[in-house]
Design a protein around this motif. Structure first.
Motif, short mmCIF file in Angstrom:
data_model
loop_
_atom_site.label_atom_id
_atom_site.label_comp_id
_atom_site.label_asym_id
_atom_site.label_seq_id
_atom_site.Cartn_x
_atom_site.Cartn_y
_atom_site.Cartn_z
N SER A 1 -14.63 -3.13 -14.99
CA SER A 1 -14.05 -1.79 -14.80
C SER A 1 -14.16 -1.41 -13.34
N ILE A 2 -13.32 -0.46 -12.93
CA ILE A 2 -13.33 0.04 -11.54
C ILE A 2 -13.40 1.56 -11.62
N ARG A 3 -14.18 2.15 -10.73
CA ARG A 3 -14.27 3.61 -10.69
C ARG A 3 -13.47 4.13 -9.52
N ALA B 1 -5.06 -4.78 -13.77
CA ALA B 1 -6.27 -4.94 -12.96
C ALA B 1 -7.08 -6.05 -13.61
N VAL B 2 -6.86 -7.25 -13.10
CA VAL B 2 -7.43 -8.42 -13.74
C VAL B 2 -8.81 -8.69 -13.18
N PHE C 1 -6.36 -4.94 -4.14
CA PHE C 1 -6.22 -6.39 -4.32
C PHE C 1 -5.98 -6.72 -5.79
N ALA C 2 -6.75 -6.06 -6.68
CA ALA C 2 -6.67 -6.38 -8.12
C ALA C 2 -5.29 -6.05 -8.68
N THR C 3 -4.62 -5.07 -8.10
CA THR C 3 -3.30 -4.68 -8.61
C THR C 3 -2.18 -5.40 -7.86
N ILE D 1 -11.59 2.76 -14.83
CA ILE D 1 -10.38 2.05 -15.27
C ILE D 1 -10.80 0.69 -15.79
N LEU D 2 -10.39 0.39 -17.00
CA LEU D 2 -10.80 -0.85 -17.64
C LEU D 2 -9.84 -1.98 -17.29
#
Lengths: 286, 90
Positions: free
Chosen positions: A157-159, A193-194, A127-129, A187-188
């Motif tokens: 951030s996402i792991r 990736a908002v 979704f973020a991308t 991933i920051l």
């Protein structure tokens, strides 16, 4: 996620001396080794990650002190602190933290819960991308305020495992330095990736299935099953004090009785994430 | 489990009415059990500190069932709860 609500002090590096008292709780890996060992330290708590770091957590969950094992990197300690320790400390502040991911859709929060490896982070990152914003990953801080549940934003951030990272970001992810206990990349947030910096009202909690469905499928969840899943997927540091447990249980029961919960299963194929997102968007509008 | 045993319910095990069912949950380990009307009444009497024998004595006055059937059902339930570590023999 809520790290501003906890005062953190890195004290020193030291080897982990044996603890005299018996632990009151242990988290184990799938292989059966101890991942985190919980001790009482007077009125406070000592949380030991063997070979990595010790964290002393105040009885009220408002402060944490850390002693890292020599040669363990600062990034490793920070990662442990944010992902494992902060949710537990917040639970002692009587806050509710679920092990899941959350995204903002149409100004509301949609949460994904499930077992480790169920695809929560990958689904949220997809979704973020694709035009939406992340709210949190790994720990979802829920607050009940003015007759509504709100999801608070977390550390941006996402792991992700390497395959999800490659599928969703290619070679363009902005990565935090690697850590010593997992191959998952952090991933920051950036323009790919908002992150949403504001709290959002909770609209849905999807309990992810095991990936055997051939296409996205949703089905309702009874309050009883929602409660069982919430118990499994909520962070709780104090697992013995009756009044704390009773408070936690009452809160989970109140949440389980809300009409937010659905099970969702879908095939775990990266190339099939677009129709999964579309199905979720359509389901939310029902 | 025998009818004369004393039963202990750990502090981390709690029960709540959810929908039309009583759900017992181990808040520490995650084990859970759903109870129907009769199971709910057994649980309420255990919380009051009654032994399985005393539970059956109370329930004979409340339910239209034979003593033999009631004892069998109560012990079956208690054995299942004990297997799930939701109760222990004191």
């Amino acid at each position: 996620m809520g790290e501003a609500m906890v005062a953190f002090t890195w004290v020193d590096a030291r080897f982990q001396a044996p603890v005299e008292d018996s632990p009151f709780h242990t988290w184990t890996t799938a292989a059966g080794t101890a991942w985190a060992i919980f001790y009482r330290s007077g009125a406070d708590y000592l949380l030991r990650f063997p070979g990595l770091a010790d964290f002393q957590i105040g009885s009220n969950g408002c402060w944490v002190r850390c002693w890292s094992v020599p040669d363990v990197s600062d990034d490793t300690v920070q990662h442990l602190y944010l992902n494992q320790v902060v949710p537990l400390a917040l639970s002692r502040q009587h806050r509710l933290v679920l092990h899941g991911s959350a995204v903002e859709i149409a100004d509301a929060a949609v949460v994904f819960l499930g077992q480790s490896g169920a695809g929560k982070s990958t689904l949220a990152a997809s979704f973020a991308t694709n035009g939406y914003r992340m709210l949190s990953d790994d720990g979802v801080l829920l607050e009940y305020c003015q007759d509504a549940y709100q999801v608070r934003p977390s550390h941006p951030s996402i792991r992700l495992w390497a395959d999800s990272q490659a599928a969703l970001f290619g070679r363009h992810a902005r990565l935090a330095p690697p850590v010593q206990y997992t191959d998952k990349a952090r991933i920051l947030a950036d323009e790919r990736a908002v992150f949403c910096p504001q709290a959002r009202s909770l609209q849905r909690i999807y309990l992810l299935g095991d990936g055997t469905a051939k296409s996205p499928v949703f089905w309702p969840v009874t309050a009883r099953d929602a409660l069982i899943e919430l118990v499994k997927h909520s962070f709780m540091l104090e697992v013995e004090a009756p009044e704390m447990l009773a408070f936690h249980f009452e809160r989970l029961t109140a949440l389980a009785n809300q009409p937010f919960f659905f099970r969702l299963d879908y095939p775990r194929r990266f190339e099939r994430l677009a129709p999964v997102r579309a199905a979720i968007l359509k389901h939310i509008q029902r | 489990m025998k009818l004369a045993d004393k039963v202990t319910i750990p502090a981390n095990v709690m029960a709540r009415q959810v929908d039309e069912e009583t759900v017992i949950l181990d808040l520490r380990g995650g084990a859970y059990y759903g109870l129907n009307d009769i199971g709910t009444r057994v649980w309420q009497l255990l919380i009051e500190g009654k032994t399985p024998m005393e539970v059956c004595d109370s329930m004979m006055e409340e339910f239209d069932v034979s003593r033999e059937e009631l004892e069998k059902d109560v012990l079956t339930l208690l054995n299942e709860l004990e297997c799930s570590q939701l109760i222990f023999r004191a």
